[in-house]
Design a protein around this motif. Structure first.
Motif, PDB file in Angstrom:
ATOM      1  N   GLY A  59      -3.644   5.001  -0.803  1.00  0.00           N
ATOM      2  CA  GLY A  59      -4.883   5.056  -1.550  1.00  0.00           C
ATOM      3  C   GLY A  59      -4.859   4.343  -2.878  1.00  0.00           C
ATOM      4  N   GLN A  60      -5.611   4.883  -3.822  1.00  0.00           N
ATOM      5  CA  GLN A  60      -5.865   4.203  -5.087  1.00  0.00           C
ATOM      6  C   GLN A  60      -4.605   4.092  -5.932  1.00  0.00           C
ATOM      7  OE1 GLN A  60      -8.625   6.467  -7.442  1.00  0.00           O
ATOM      8  NE2 GLN A  60      -7.427   8.348  -7.377  1.00  0.00           N
ATOM      9  N   ARG A  61      -4.596   3.042  -6.759  1.00  0.00           N
ATOM     10  CA  ARG A  61      -3.529   2.786  -7.731  1.00  0.00           C
ATOM     11  C   ARG A  61      -2.133   2.762  -7.111  1.00  0.00           C
ATOM     12  NH1 ARG A  61      -6.957   6.336 -10.532  1.00  0.00           N
ATOM     13  NH2 ARG A  61      -5.511   8.081 -10.330  1.00  0.00           N
ATOM     14  N   ALA A  87      -5.291   0.493   3.906  1.00  0.00           N
ATOM     15  CA  ALA A  87      -4.945   0.685   5.318  1.00  0.00           C
ATOM     16  C   ALA A  87      -3.437   0.660   5.491  1.00  0.00           C
ATOM     17  CB  ALA A  87      -5.594  -0.394   6.191  1.00  0.00           C
ATOM     18  N   VAL A  88      -2.963   1.314   6.576  1.00  0.00           N
ATOM     19  CA  VAL A  88      -1.532   1.413   6.848  1.00  0.00           C
ATOM     20  C   VAL A  88      -1.309   1.449   8.352  1.00  0.00           C
ATOM     21  CG1 VAL A  88      -1.631   3.935   6.633  1.00  0.00           C
ATOM     22  CG2 VAL A  88       0.566   2.753   6.357  1.00  0.00           C
ATOM     23  N   SER A  89      -0.184   0.882   8.804  1.00  0.00           N
ATOM     24  CA  SER A  89       0.168   0.862  10.224  1.00  0.00           C
ATOM     25  C   SER A  89       1.666   1.072  10.379  1.00  0.00           C
ATOM     26  CB  SER A  89      -0.233  -0.482  10.841  1.00  0.00           C
ATOM     27  OG  SER A  89       0.203  -0.592  12.189  1.00  0.00           O
ATOM     28  N   PHE A  90       2.045   1.980  11.286  1.00  0.00           N
ATOM     29  CA  PHE A  90       3.449   2.210  11.633  1.00  0.00           C
ATOM     30  C   PHE A  90       3.621   1.990  13.130  1.00  0.00           C
ATOM     31  CE2 PHE A  90       3.982   4.097   7.523  1.00  0.00           C
ATOM     32  CZ  PHE A  90       5.343   3.989   7.255  1.00  0.00           C
ATOM     33  N   TRP A  97       3.644  -0.947   7.471  1.00  0.00           N
ATOM     34  CA  TRP A  97       3.007  -1.916   6.579  1.00  0.00           C
ATOM     35  C   TRP A  97       1.730  -1.321   6.007  1.00  0.00           C
ATOM     36  CZ3 TRP A  97       6.057  -3.165  10.568  1.00  0.00           C
ATOM     37  CH2 TRP A  97       7.003  -4.191  10.374  1.00  0.00           C
ATOM     38  N   ALA A  98       1.443  -1.634   4.746  1.00  0.00           N
ATOM     39  CA  ALA A  98       0.214  -1.214   4.096  1.00  0.00           C
ATOM     40  C   ALA A  98      -0.401  -2.408   3.388  1.00  0.00           C
ATOM     41  CB  ALA A  98       0.489  -0.093   3.094  1.00  0.00           C
ATOM     42  N   VAL A  99      -1.741  -2.443   3.323  1.00  0.00           N
ATOM     43  CA  VAL A  99      -2.440  -3.567   2.690  1.00  0.00           C
ATOM     44  C   VAL A  99      -3.539  -3.030   1.785  1.00  0.00           C
ATOM     45  CG1 VAL A  99      -1.978  -5.106   4.630  1.00  0.00           C
ATOM     46  CG2 VAL A  99      -4.122  -3.807   4.577  1.00  0.00           C
ATOM     47  N   GLY A 100      -4.044  -3.932   0.908  1.00  0.00           N
ATOM     48  CA  GLY A 100      -5.119  -3.504   0.041  1.00  0.00           C
ATOM     49  C   GLY A 100      -5.638  -4.595  -0.858  1.00  0.00           C
ATOM     50  N   HIS A 101      -6.166  -4.167  -2.000  1.00  0.00           N
ATOM     51  CA  HIS A 101      -6.766  -5.081  -2.967  1.00  0.00           C
ATOM     52  C   HIS A 101      -5.698  -5.986  -3.575  1.00  0.00           C
ATOM     53  CE1 HIS A 101     -10.957  -3.562  -3.242  1.00  0.00           C
ATOM     54  NE2 HIS A 101     -10.401  -2.507  -2.668  1.00  0.00           N
ATOM     55  N   ASP A 102      -6.163  -7.052  -4.200  1.00  0.00           N
ATOM     56  CA  ASP A 102      -5.282  -8.051  -4.810  1.00  0.00           C
ATOM     57  C   ASP A 102      -4.447  -8.778  -3.766  1.00  0.00           C
ATOM     58  OD1 ASP A 102      -5.998  -7.190  -7.575  1.00  0.00           O
ATOM     59  OD2 ASP A 102      -4.971  -5.365  -6.923  1.00  0.00           O
ATOM     60  N   GLY A 103      -4.896  -8.728  -2.499  1.00  0.00           N
ATOM     61  CA  GLY A 103      -4.191  -9.419  -1.426  1.00  0.00           C
ATOM     62  C   GLY A 103      -2.791  -8.903  -1.180  1.00  0.00           C
ATOM     63  N   VAL A 104      -2.569  -7.620  -1.447  1.00  0.00           N
ATOM     64  CA  VAL A 104      -1.215  -7.078  -1.372  1.00  0.00           C
ATOM     65  C   VAL A 104      -0.853  -6.661   0.050  1.00  0.00           C
ATOM     66  CG1 VAL A 104      -1.814  -4.670  -1.896  1.00  0.00           C
ATOM     67  CG2 VAL A 104       0.423  -5.563  -2.536  1.00  0.00           C
ATOM     68  N   VAL A 105       0.396  -6.917   0.420  1.00  0.00           N
ATOM     69  CA  VAL A 105       0.989  -6.464   1.681  1.00  0.00           C
ATOM     70  C   VAL A 105       2.317  -5.807   1.343  1.00  0.00           C
ATOM     71  CG1 VAL A 105       1.816  -7.096   3.978  1.00  0.00           C
ATOM     72  CG2 VAL A 105      -0.071  -8.386   2.937  1.00  0.00           C
ATOM     73  N   LEU A 106       2.457  -4.538   1.730  1.00  0.00           N
ATOM     74  CA  LEU A 106       3.679  -3.781   1.469  1.00  0.00           C
ATOM     75  C   LEU A 106       4.395  -3.463   2.771  1.00  0.00           C
ATOM     76  CD1 LEU A 106       2.281  -1.145  -1.065  1.00  0.00           C
ATOM     77  CD2 LEU A 106       3.358  -3.329  -1.592  1.00  0.00           C
ATOM     78  N   HIS A 107       5.719  -3.286   2.669  1.00  0.00           N
ATOM     79  CA  HIS A 107       6.520  -2.934   3.841  1.00  0.00           C
ATOM     80  C   HIS A 107       7.447  -1.770   3.509  1.00  0.00           C
ATOM     81  CE1 HIS A 107      10.287  -3.581   6.376  1.00  0.00           C
ATOM     82  NE2 HIS A 107       9.361  -3.219   7.226  1.00  0.00           N
ATOM     83  N   SER A 108       7.592  -0.868   4.471  1.00  0.00           N
ATOM     84  CA  SER A 108       8.546   0.233   4.365  1.00  0.00           C
ATOM     85  C   SER A 108       9.480   0.205   5.564  1.00  0.00           C
ATOM     86  CB  SER A 108       7.815   1.580   4.323  1.00  0.00           C
ATOM     87  OG  SER A 108       8.747   2.654   4.344  1.00  0.00           O
ATOM     88  N   ALA A 109      10.757   0.406   5.310  1.00  0.00           N
ATOM     89  CA  ALA A 109      11.748   0.474   6.383  1.00  0.00           C
ATOM     90  C   ALA A 109      12.357   1.865   6.499  1.00  0.00           C
ATOM     91  CB  ALA A 109      12.860  -0.558   6.143  1.00  0.00           C
ATOM     92  N   GLU A 156      -8.137 -12.403  -5.929  1.00  0.00           N
ATOM     93  CA  GLU A 156      -9.455 -11.774  -5.904  1.00  0.00           C
ATOM     94  C   GLU A 156      -9.786 -11.101  -4.578  1.00  0.00           C
ATOM     95  OE1 GLU A 156     -14.129 -13.221  -6.150  1.00  0.00           O
ATOM     96  OE2 GLU A 156     -12.585 -14.320  -7.249  1.00  0.00           O
ATOM     97  N   ASN A 157      -9.297 -11.634  -3.464  1.00  0.00           N
ATOM     98  CA  ASN A 157      -9.744 -11.173  -2.146  1.00  0.00           C
ATOM     99  C   ASN A 157      -8.802 -10.122  -1.557  1.00  0.00           C
ATOM    100  OD1 ASN A 157     -12.092 -12.991  -1.702  1.00  0.00           O
ATOM    101  ND2 ASN A 157     -10.505 -14.555  -1.983  1.00  0.00           N
ATOM    102  N   PRO A 158      -9.355  -9.003  -1.097  1.00  0.00           N
ATOM    103  CA  PRO A 158      -8.522  -7.932  -0.546  1.00  0.00           C
ATOM    104  C   PRO A 158      -8.253  -8.091   0.940  1.00  0.00           C
ATOM    105  CG  PRO A 158     -10.787  -7.208  -0.609  1.00  0.00           C
ATOM    106  CD  PRO A 158     -10.780  -8.602  -1.178  1.00  0.00           C
ATOM    107  N   PHE A 159      -7.159  -7.510   1.380  1.00  0.00           N
ATOM    108  CA  PHE A 159      -6.968  -7.228   2.799  1.00  0.00           C
ATOM    109  C   PHE A 159      -7.548  -5.840   3.067  1.00  0.00           C
ATOM    110  CE2 PHE A 159      -3.395 -10.298   2.294  1.00  0.00           C
ATOM    111  CZ  PHE A 159      -3.845 -11.225   3.220  1.00  0.00           C
TER     112      PHE A 159
END
Length: 350
Positions: A59-61, A87-90, A97-109, A156-159
């Motif tokens: 979520g936020q922040r 959003a998040v997908s396992f 993986w999680a995505v969001g604003h600022d074009g961010v893509v995160l990964h967790s192992a 500027e563009n979010p996923f």
């Protein structure tokens, strides 16, 4: 909608501040880890997924929370950014993986306990420019120009959604036809802007697998199905021309849902569609399926609907309190998790 960043308001506030104060106090959310908060599970949460038996919400922040006791208690994950996540997908119990604003893509192992940044909006544009400059063909210049436009906009563009088939292959989608694919678990990303039948560059809100295919949904009735052999998402006509916020389904049926309680179901890969009578007028913002026949839909007004026949018919689930929902995740057939503006809660089904 999710894609608005209220740039005009932020710009006006920024202009009212002394330049020195801005320079001294500015911290880019893409470089700032999410702050620890005891209220993280009670704030705005936009996405849910299961990492094995663990529930993960984003979520936020940059707040990501997880529960190992079916939602009775929540812990906050360590996250490398403080951008809003949607959003998040396992695909496996450990890899997510999680995505969001600022074009961010995160990964967790580690099943969502810690998250590292794989990509952000500052790098997406240059990645696309480099890719399309290396391509040949009559449309190469067009896609280079489009990539340069994204690059000029920065972060500027979010996923807006993410879906992985396994721990290697996945898609991320977002504003203005923004879509990328990975085949190596996010170590590298290939832009697919030229591989969608979306000439108006409509926003892409959802990507999921259903009924043996992969579908993308978006603005103005946009639904696309992956043609795996051709490596393209092909547009599918549907009777409704309003926005579809998401897609869910079973092994035999796909359901797209969106504005004004609209949900449509297909059992032939999108060749024909049948309207699902939901009984609600507000937007349907979340969907999930479990088992062979059970499907859930949730609305922005907090209504929860359940189907026992693969999405052909839905009935309301009685709730003690209805809260606006941005995400829903089934916990077997006994309960669902709902997330939204007031955090996350578990709704028993019996």
């Amino acid at each position: 909608m999710k894609v608005h960043r209220f740039g005009g308001v932020l710009a006006a506030l920024a202009l009212a501040m002394p330049v020195a104060a801005l320079a001294a106090g500015f911290q880019d959310v893409l470089d700032t880890p999410a702050a620890t908060s005891p209220l993280a599970a009670k704030g705005l949460l936009n996405g849910l997924a299961l990492a094995g038996a663990r529930i993960v919400g984003v979520g936020q922040r940059g707040h990501i929370v997880y529960s190992d006791d079916q939602g009775k208690s929540w812990r906050q994950a360590r996250v490398a950014v403080s951008s809003d996540l949607v959003a998040v997908s396992f695909p496996t119990p450990q890899q997510g993986w999680a995505v969001g604003h600022d074009g961010v893509v995160l990964h967790s192992a580690d099943a969502g306990a810690t998250w590292v940044k794989q990509l952000d909006g500052r790098a997406v544009g240059s990645l696309m420019v480099e890719y399309y400059k290396a391509q040949a063909g009559a449309d190469a210049a067009k896609w280079v120009a489009e990539a340069e436009r994204f690059a000029a906009q920065g972060a500027e563009n979010p996923f807006l959604d993410v879906w992985f088939a396994d721990d290697k292959t996945g898609f991320i989608v977002g504003a203005f036809n923004l879509i990328l694919r990975t085949a190596d678990g996010g170590k590298s990303w290939q832009p697919w802007l030229d591989r969608t039948e979306n000439p108006q560059a409509l926003h892409l809100y959802g990507v999921r697998a259903a009924a043996g295919d992969v579908f993308v949904t978006g603005e103005q009735g946009l639904v696309m199905r992956l043609d795996a052999a051709a490596g393209r998402f092909r547009a599918i006509e549907t009777p409704y021309k309003g926005s579809y916020f998401g897609v869910t389904g079973t092994k035999s049926a796909v359901i797209v849902f969106g504005l004004r309680g609209n949900a449509w179901r297909s059992t032939d890969g999108g060749a024909s569609w049948h309207k699902v009578e939901t009984g609600v007028q507000e937007g349907l913002t979340a969907g999930a399926a479990v088992g062979e026949r059970e499907v859930f839909l949730a609305s922005q007004a907090g209504r929860l609907l359940m189907s026992h026949d693969g999405g052909e018919h839905f009935s309301p689930v009685k709730q003690e309190r209805a809260l606006p929902a941005a995400a829903v995740q089934a916990l077997g057939l006994d309960a669902v998790v709902l997330a939204g503006a007031r955090g996350v809660r578990v709704q028993p089904l019996q």
